[in-house]
Design an enzyme around this catalytic site. Structure first.
Site, short mmCIF file in Angstrom:
data_model
loop_
_atom_site.label_atom_id
_atom_site.label_comp_id
_atom_site.label_asym_id
_atom_site.label_seq_id
_atom_site.Cartn_x
_atom_site.Cartn_y
_atom_site.Cartn_z
N ASN A 1 -23.25 -14.68 -6.52
CA ASN A 1 -23.61 -15.05 -5.14
C ASN A 1 -22.58 -16.02 -4.55
O ASN A 1 -22.92 -17.06 -3.97
CB ASN A 1 -25.01 -15.66 -5.09
N HIS B 1 -34.83 -20.11 0.16
CA HIS B 1 -35.28 -18.91 -0.53
C HIS B 1 -36.74 -18.59 -0.25
O HIS B 1 -37.14 -17.42 -0.26
CB HIS B 1 -35.09 -19.05 -2.04
#
Length: 381
Positions: free
Chosen positions: A232, A268
């Site tokens: 990521n 998130h």
């Protein structure tokens, strides 16, 4: 609002509150594929857009090299902002890129052949093939190691070594679904030219501007920091650029890092598992860095680590520890709710927390034993 702190603050608060409201009203106890998934990507884009626009008011000398690269001097049109926000190659799972990169793409400047379309088909195809490979691996293996088994009674009845080994294998395979998505998306960005990143010393074009994965590093590194650096990548770079480095006024790198990870956890979602996952990541990375410093500063441990025969043994042990506790950290991230992940942690006796908190306390004493006084004084100087 113009290029003001008010604009930055208002935009940040609005984007995050809108996203968190979406999580609150739509989240379930399972992995959700709904509008909040692309919207969390869009949230970072729009926060970064306003910060780059704000930087555009400053003189070049007052900006860092990185800020000068991304600062927006003009005023983007509504069409530009819409194209940037909903670019088809990155709106679903990323990668993150700046408005200036998008504007260069639209102008036709992101190409290895000036004035022509980029010759990017082959590198894009390689990304697609690699992504499909990991898709096959995940599709074949995941039915044998489902998330649900972790919270089942059958898992709890297994011996301790099996429960740990299952977490190790499960964590490794679980990450492949993210690897797949990012590699395919990167291929799209490369194909249109957004992935163009200039040329290397030999004059060969580089296509890694939108890379979210360094696959070889991801598969071979024995370090947690190595996995973070290979996984990521663009989101981590975004957080470093727009959160971590802008918290410099705090005067404490550890505090800036902790705040950045807190932001990532909240971004998130609202499940407590995200907070536990990033707290564990923070703890592990902190211990690992201290351990690496200890080995580097200790003549005895450095000599031991340089023995060829032992290097392979150390590597295997490191990899086992690395992926065991990478999976351990992922448990709350993937199981979301308190009732599920606490059950798994109890089954392995909170081994990750016990080990790394113990090491955090023990490492200072180990330095006193293994690091000679002259080495300590040299480092202090």
């Amino acid at each position: 609002m113009g290029r003001t702190v008010t604009a930055v603050t208002t935009s940040f608060c609005f984007q995050m509150l809108y996203l968190l409201a979406g999580y609150y009203f739509t989240a379930t106890e399972h992995y959700d594929i709904k509008w909040t998934m692309p919207h969390c990507v869009l949230t970072l884009k729009l926060i970064g857009l306003v910060l780059d626009y704000y930087d555009g008011r400053k003189e070049a000398a007052a900006l860092s090299t990185e800020q000068r690269r991304y600062a927006i001097r003009g005023v983007p049109s509504l069409l530009e902002v819409s194209g940037f926000s909903y670019f088809y190659g990155a709106f679903m799972v990323g990668p993150q890129f700046s408005m200036t990169q998008y504007q260069d793409l639209v102008k036709g400047e992101l190409t290895d052949v000036p004035g022509q379309r980029p010759r990017s088909f082959v590198p894009a195809l390689k990304c697609l093939i690699l992504g499909l490979f990991f898709l096959v691996v995940y599709t074949v293996l995941s039915p044998y190691i489902p998330d649900e088994y972790l919270a089942s009674d059958a898992y709890l009845e297994q011996p301790f070594w099996f429960r740990c080994f299952y977490i190790l294998i499960w964590g490794k395979v679980t990450l492949y679904k993210y690897v797949t998505c990012w590699l395919v998306a990167e291929g799209v960005c490369i194909l249109v030219g957004l992935g163009y990143n200039g040329k290397d010393e030999k004059g060969n074009p580089k296509w890694d501007a939108c890379a979210n994965m360094k696959v070889w590093l991801f598969e071979t590194t024995p370090y947690f920091t190595g996995t973070i650096a290979s996984f990521n990548i663009n989101t981590n770079a975004w957080v470093a650029r727009y959160i971590y480095k802008r918290l410099k006024f705090l005067g404490n790198k550890l505090l800036s890092q902790a705040t950045s990870l807190l932001f990532l956890a909240i971004w998130h979602g609202l499940h407590c598992g995200y907070l536990v996952c990033f707290q564990m990541e923070f703890l592990i990375v902190m211990v690992e860095r201290q351990f690496i410093d200890l080995i580097r500063d200790s003549p005895f441990l450095s000599a031991l680590n340089s023995v060829t025969i032992l290097q392979f043994v150390f590597y295997v042990i490191q990899q086992a520890i690395h992926w065991m506790f990478m999976g351990y950290s992922l448990v709350p991230f993937c199981l979301f709710t308190w009732e599920k992940w606490i059950k798994v942690y109890q089954s392995v006796y909170y081994v990750g927390h016990v080990l790394f908190f113990s090491l955090l306390l023990v490492l200072p004493f180990m330095r006193k034993i293994f690091v000679p006084r002259k080495e300590k004084l040299k480092k202090a100087e």
